[in-house]
Design an enzyme around this catalytic site. Sequence first.
Site, mmCIF file in Angstrom:
data_model
loop_
_atom_site.group_PDB
_atom_site.id
_atom_site.type_symbol
_atom_site.label_atom_id
_atom_site.label_comp_id
_atom_site.label_asym_id
_atom_site.label_seq_id
_atom_site.Cartn_x
_atom_site.Cartn_y
_atom_site.Cartn_z
ATOM 1 N N GLU A 199 0.756 -1.080 -0.143
ATOM 2 C CA GLU A 199 0.120 0.086 0.073
ATOM 3 C C GLU A 199 0.956 1.233 -0.090
ATOM 4 O O GLU A 199 0.165 2.322 0.388
ATOM 5 C CB GLU A 199 -0.944 -0.020 1.169
ATOM 6 C CG GLU A 199 -1.918 -1.113 1.026
ATOM 7 C CD GLU A 199 -2.973 -1.134 2.262
ATOM 8 O OE1 GLU A 199 -2.538 -1.403 3.478
ATOM 9 O OE2 GLU A 199 -4.241 -1.347 1.876
ATOM 10 N N HIS B 10 -6.854 -0.392 9.373
ATOM 11 C CA HIS B 10 -8.097 -0.983 8.977
ATOM 12 C C HIS B 10 -8.779 -0.993 10.423
ATOM 13 O O HIS B 10 -9.546 -1.938 10.454
ATOM 14 C CB HIS B 10 -7.982 -2.609 8.364
ATOM 15 C CG HIS B 10 -6.855 -2.415 7.180
ATOM 16 N ND1 HIS B 10 -6.556 -3.623 6.674
ATOM 17 C CD2 HIS B 10 -6.656 -1.490 6.566
ATOM 18 C CE1 HIS B 10 -5.896 -3.419 5.547
ATOM 19 N NE2 HIS B 10 -5.851 -2.056 5.212
ATOM 20 N N TYR C 94 -12.821 17.985 18.389
ATOM 21 C CA TYR C 94 -11.797 17.529 18.286
ATOM 22 C C TYR C 94 -11.720 16.648 16.970
ATOM 23 O O TYR C 94 -10.523 16.676 16.314
ATOM 24 C CB TYR C 94 -11.159 16.609 19.293
ATOM 25 C CG TYR C 94 -10.622 17.359 20.459
ATOM 26 C CD1 TYR C 94 -9.447 17.959 20.534
ATOM 27 C CD2 TYR C 94 -11.749 17.819 21.406
ATOM 28 C CE1 TYR C 94 -9.216 18.671 21.657
ATOM 29 C CE2 TYR C 94 -11.215 18.766 22.568
ATOM 30 C CZ TYR C 94 -9.914 19.134 22.656
ATOM 31 O OH TYR C 94 -9.466 19.948 23.648
ATOM 32 N N HIS D 109 -12.922 -0.472 3.481
ATOM 33 C CA HIS D 109 -11.359 -0.575 3.680
ATOM 34 C C HIS D 109 -10.863 0.277 4.895
ATOM 35 O O HIS D 109 -10.684 -0.390 6.167
ATOM 36 C CB HIS D 109 -10.540 0.019 2.355
ATOM 37 C CG HIS D 109 -9.057 -0.387 2.480
ATOM 38 N ND1 HIS D 109 -8.219 -0.388 1.249
ATOM 39 C CD2 HIS D 109 -8.054 -0.697 3.317
ATOM 40 C CE1 HIS D 109 -7.174 -0.575 1.693
ATOM 41 N NE2 HIS D 109 -6.836 -0.825 2.947
ATOM 42 N N HIS E 251 -1.963 4.528 8.128
ATOM 43 C CA HIS E 251 -3.067 3.826 7.364
ATOM 44 C C HIS E 251 -3.769 2.644 8.217
ATOM 45 O O HIS E 251 -2.840 1.882 8.455
ATOM 46 C CB HIS E 251 -2.883 3.401 6.023
ATOM 47 C CG HIS E 251 -3.606 2.570 5.338
ATOM 48 N ND1 HIS E 251 -5.194 2.729 5.297
ATOM 49 C CD2 HIS E 251 -3.609 1.282 4.813
ATOM 50 C CE1 HIS E 251 -5.808 1.549 4.726
ATOM 51 N NE2 HIS E 251 -4.973 0.940 4.342
HETATM 52 ZN ZN LIG Z 1 -5.220 -1.052 3.638
#
Ligand SMILES: [Zn+2]
Length: 223
Positions: free
Chosen positions: A82, A103, A128, A168, A101
């Site tokens: 990724e 999940h 926030y 995702h 990143h």
């Molecule tokens: Zn991912």
Amino acid sequence: MATPSNILVSEESKVRERIAAVGRSLYNRGLSPGSSGNISVRLTDGWLLTPTNSCLGELDPSSLSRLDWHGNLISGAKPSKEYFLHLAMYENRPQSRAVVHLHSSFAAAVSCLEGLNHASCIPPITPYFVMRVGKLPLIPYFRPGDKSLASEIAKLAGKHAAVLLANHGPVVSATDLDSAMYAAEELEETSKLMLLLHGQNVRTLNSSQIQELRTVFNAEWES
Ligand SMILES: [Zn+2]
């Protein structure tokens, strides 16, 4: 004697240690199950990324992938598949020096909802969220590894520090690694609130309250 080059080396080794510590912290709190999630940091010449199939809870600082600005591996282990999500953020946000990143469950759950506002997936329910994450656009679904994700991120990254990949999870950038981690956590907690509040009559922040956050805290939330 401290020379410019060995100062850079020691700065980089501190960054490598911090990536491993942040990875461990995210993993220990259940925010990056299995080998999911990746972390990167911009260096003066290139950038560091967590390797492919690595568990964020068990990162080896010395084997992090070091890449150039074309995505080529310069040293270390093979990078995350990724990598291009991170590159698209850096190329379009010179102010961003770190990308996380995940999940993570609640943000991933929101990313699977039908009927999201594609320009702003999570409403401004707390200050926030507005200050740390900002308006969160949805990137359409593409299979893992499809480089179309990068061009979609590139279109939005100039105006958004964070995006949500449909079905995702989130890609979050910030001016330093700790801020990127905090923003990813804020996004996860606000996703949880959004799901808790689902179906209820919610009072979101109004436009003058958001304007106040923009003025006082430089919140990135364009109307
Ligand atoms: Zn991912």
